[in-house]
Design a protein around this motif. Structure first.
Motif, short mmCIF file in Angstrom:
data_model
loop_
_atom_site.label_atom_id
_atom_site.label_comp_id
_atom_site.label_asym_id
_atom_site.label_seq_id
_atom_site.Cartn_x
_atom_site.Cartn_y
_atom_site.Cartn_z
N GLN A 295 0.85 -1.20 0.00
CA GLN A 295 0.00 0.00 0.00
C GLN A 295 0.88 1.25 0.00
O GLN A 295 1.81 1.34 0.82
N GLU A 309 3.89 0.26 2.27
CA GLU A 309 3.84 -0.62 3.43
C GLU A 309 3.53 -2.04 2.96
O GLU A 309 2.68 -2.26 2.10
N LEU A 311 1.96 -5.57 3.70
CA LEU A 311 0.95 -6.18 4.58
C LEU A 311 0.80 -7.65 4.20
O LEU A 311 0.69 -7.99 3.02
N VAL A 312 0.80 -8.52 5.19
CA VAL A 312 0.76 -9.95 4.89
C VAL A 312 -0.68 -10.37 4.55
O VAL A 312 -1.64 -9.77 5.06
N ARG A 313 -0.81 -11.34 3.66
CA ARG A 313 -2.12 -11.92 3.33
C ARG A 313 -2.00 -13.43 3.37
O ARG A 313 -1.11 -14.00 2.72
N PHE A 321 -5.51 -9.49 10.63
CA PHE A 321 -5.49 -8.96 11.99
C PHE A 321 -5.62 -10.06 13.05
O PHE A 321 -4.81 -10.15 13.97
N ILE A 324 -2.63 -12.43 13.10
CA ILE A 324 -1.44 -11.81 13.67
C ILE A 324 -1.55 -11.83 15.20
O ILE A 324 -0.60 -12.15 15.91
N ILE A 333 5.05 -15.25 16.02
CA ILE A 333 5.17 -13.97 15.32
C ILE A 333 6.60 -13.70 14.86
O ILE A 333 6.81 -13.13 13.79
N ASP A 337 7.55 -12.61 11.18
CA ASP A 337 8.21 -11.33 10.88
C ASP A 337 9.52 -11.55 10.12
O ASP A 337 9.80 -10.86 9.14
N ILE A 340 8.76 -12.40 6.51
CA ILE A 340 8.28 -11.28 5.70
C ILE A 340 9.42 -10.32 5.37
O ILE A 340 9.52 -9.83 4.24
N GLU A 393 8.23 -0.78 10.76
CA GLU A 393 7.14 -0.20 11.55
C GLU A 393 6.93 -1.09 12.77
O GLU A 393 6.65 -2.28 12.63
N THR A 395 4.71 -2.45 15.37
CA THR A 395 3.28 -2.56 15.69
C THR A 395 3.13 -3.28 17.03
O THR A 395 4.11 -3.79 17.57
N MET A 481 -4.99 5.73 7.21
CA MET A 481 -6.45 5.69 7.00
C MET A 481 -7.00 7.03 6.55
O MET A 481 -8.05 7.47 7.02
N VAL A 482 -6.27 7.68 5.68
CA VAL A 482 -6.80 8.89 5.04
C VAL A 482 -7.70 8.42 3.90
O VAL A 482 -7.23 7.84 2.93
N GLY A 501 -3.67 5.59 2.88
CA GLY A 501 -5.10 5.28 3.03
C GLY A 501 -5.74 5.06 1.68
O GLY A 501 -5.09 5.17 0.64
N PRO A 507 -4.31 -1.78 -0.35
CA PRO A 507 -3.21 -2.74 -0.50
C PRO A 507 -3.42 -3.55 -1.79
O PRO A 507 -4.53 -4.01 -2.04
#
Ligand code: C2E
Ligand code: CA
Ligand code: CA
Length: 535
Positions: A295, A309, A311-313, A321, A324, A333, A337, A340, A393, A395, A481-482, A501, A507
């Motif tokens: 994304q 960024e 993001l895992v799928r 979410f 994770i 985890i 990590d 990834i 990042e 988290t 998240m814009v 966002g 993504p």
């Protein structure tokens, strides 16, 4: 037996400060402390529309209570805010007596709201619901209040909603939320778990079928529910844990199995299923059975993607979410990590133009590990081209159990040429402590604050202050998240450096240039396409 009406009144006032009788939604009769409770005299209230005495935000809730008050069942107690600038709340219980010309009796008492104010169509977020539940568990132990958890599902609600024009869909959301709140104890012990699934706590004095009929009538979609009585004793912390597991299970499994008899049984069931899933997740991680989504994160100065960024799928392609969270609980985890980061580094090394930059998420658990920095260092030694283009990042900072060690590792990553970002800033209570104790390059402001910036005239004063603080610390800021241009303008005005966002792209399976509907894309910007340089 005939009882003197004065004695009956005495009994009624034992549980309320004010008694109100309604007919066709209007106040017919008022007895009691009207001025003190409602801020208006008895004469002033008589003849008025009852729902309009409440704040516009809470009128749909009162409408929902009145709409289903015709079956002789007691409705409420529900706490509502009164109309007017001054915040004043009342607890209302309604009852329509059978064969009484549609008259409805209300018992009203001054009250305090539980949880933050809700807009029409809104329900408490899951965390606030947990807090309210905990308070109710404690109250139940002391007062003997008998509560049950209702897990409610409206089959076909999503389809119904999607077939409606936007305005009617919004009206349906208000109806659903109000109907659910009207069933919950106090009017706020309710939450939305998914598009069709809801949970609420209610008093155990009414047949579940009555509730289902009312909900079906209000929402025009078939309601089904499982009720689980809340056992007395065992402590509110334990009860809350059982509640969480029961709801997580309901989110995933729905109502397909026979209802659990107790909250403990619901929890055991959930734990068994969780273990099976954790086993499958372990296999997926070790066999690298996952994909990456990318994304764009844009620079607000140029409108261009600064980096992406990662993001895992997993195989279902859905939000990772829950998985994770599970990986964190089951110590999977760190391996995830590592895997990834490895794939991201390879992706960077394969990028011919060397413009791509990637930010990977690293859990608070992993950032305190002894092996993580070594692992990254070895990877970057092998894929030298990726150096300086990999961002981290952090988290799930709640999982950081040793801030000093975390900071040591962060400095290790920075010395390898990577920028380090603190994710979800503001989501937890200790964000400022992290800022004090960790030396970082970037702070990402949690999407929850960003998304609601344009609502109710919020102007981003808080964000501006955070940006000033970060500037003093030489830290740059990202707003996530814009989703709208309005929010973009607010965060840009507040001095935020980067934004991410849906406004710029969801993504995707490969890193795409930022899109921004309606934005003026200059020819230079279009040519540059992918990225701007770091620094
Ligand atoms: P996060 O790091 O805060 O990631 C942002 C999440 O917000 C992503 O959800 C993204 O799809 C979503 N999002 C982005 N823009 C918007 C928007 O404009 N509106 C809305 N409503 N949502 C937006 P996703 O992919 O489901 O990830 C959820 C969380 O899972 C992430 O939150 C992160 O904490 C975790 N996660 C995802 N991938 C990884 C990973 O590879 N490693 C680790 N450790 N955690 C990951
Ligand atoms: Ca992130
Ligand atoms: Ca985030």
């Amino acid at each position: 037996m005939s009882i003197d009406p004065r004695r009956l009144l005495g009994l009624a006032f034992a549980s309320a400060d004010l008694l109100v009788e309604l007919q066709n939604g209007r106040v017919r009769l008022v007895l009691g402390a009207a001025q003190k409770v409602m801020g208006q005299s008895e004469a002033g209230l008589t003849g008025k529309s009852w729902p309009q005495l409440f704040s516009p935000d809470d009128q749909p809730l009162m409408d929902a209570m009145l709409a289903c008050a015709d079956d002789g069942v007691r409705r409420g107690p529900v706490v509502l805010r009164l109309a007017g600038a001054e915040p004043r709340h009342v607890r209302v219980i309604l009852r329509a007596l059978p064969e009484n010309d549609g008259r409805i009796s209300c018992a009203v008492t001054a009250a305090q709201p539980a949880g933050p104010r809700l807009a029409p169509g809104e329900l408490q977020p899951r965390e606030t619901f947990d807090d309210i539940a905990k308070g109710l568990f404690e109250a139940a132990r002391v007062t003997g209040l008998e509560l049950e958890l209702a897990m409610v599902e409206f089959a076909g609600l999503t389809d119904l909603r999607e077939g409606l024009p936007p305005q009617e869909a919004a009206a349906l959301d208000v109806k659903v939320a109000s109907a659910i709140r009207a069933e919950s104890h106090g009017g706020s012990a309710a939450t939305r778990l998914s598009a069709e699934r809801f949970a609420l706590l209610r008093q155990r004095d009414d047949q579940p079928d009555n509730m289902m009929k009312r909900l079906t009538r209000m929402v025009s979609a078939e309601a089904a529910a499982h009720m689980v009585p809340l056992e007395a004793g065992g402590g509110s912390t334990r009860a809350l844990r059982a509640l969480r597991y029961a709801l997580d299970d309901f989110i995933r499994e729905g109502l397909k199995d026979a209802p659990p008899l107790t909250l403990s049984e619901a929890m055991n069931r959930s734990v068994k299923r969780t273990l099976a899933r954790a086993g499958a997740l372990g296999v997926a991680v070790s066999q690298r059975r996952f994909n990456l989504a990318f994304q764009p994160v844009v620079s607000l100065g140029t409108g261009l993607a600064h980096h992406h960024e990662v993001l895992v799928r997993f195989e279902d392609g859905a939000s990772p979410f829950a998985l994770i969270r599970m990986a964190e609980e089951f110590d999977l985890i760190e391996e995830l990590d590592h895997a990834i980061v490895e794939q991201a580094v390879k992706k960077l090394a394969n990028d011919q133009e060397r413009k791509l930059k990637l930010a990977v998420n690293v859990s608070g658990r992993t950032i305190v590990s002894e092996t993580f920095v070594d692992h990254v260092s070895r990877l970057l030694a092998k894929y030298d081209e990726a150096k300086g283009r990999l961002i981290f990042e952090i988290t799930e900072t709640a999982a950081i159990d040793d801030l000093a060690r975390a900071n040591q590792n962060i400095q290790g990553l920075r010395s390898l040429g990577s920028a380090v970002c603190l994710d979800d800033f503001g989501a937890g209570s200790s964000s400022f402590a992290y800022l004090q104790q960790l030396s970082l390059d970037i702070v990402k402001i949690d999407g929850r604050y960003v998304r609601e910036l344009a609502d109710n005239g919020r102007d981003g004063a808080m964000v501006r202050r955070l940006v000033e603080l970060c500037r003093d610390l030489k830290i740059r800021t990202v707003a996530e998240m814009v989703e709208t241009i309005e929010v973009e303008e607010i965060v840009r005005g507040a001095g935020v450096d980067f934004a991410q966002g849906w406004l710029y792209g969801k993504p995707a399976d490969k890193p795409c240039p930022a899109l921004r509907p309606g934005a003026v894309v200059t020819p230079i910007a279009r040519r540059a396409g992918a990225s701007e340089s770091w620094g």
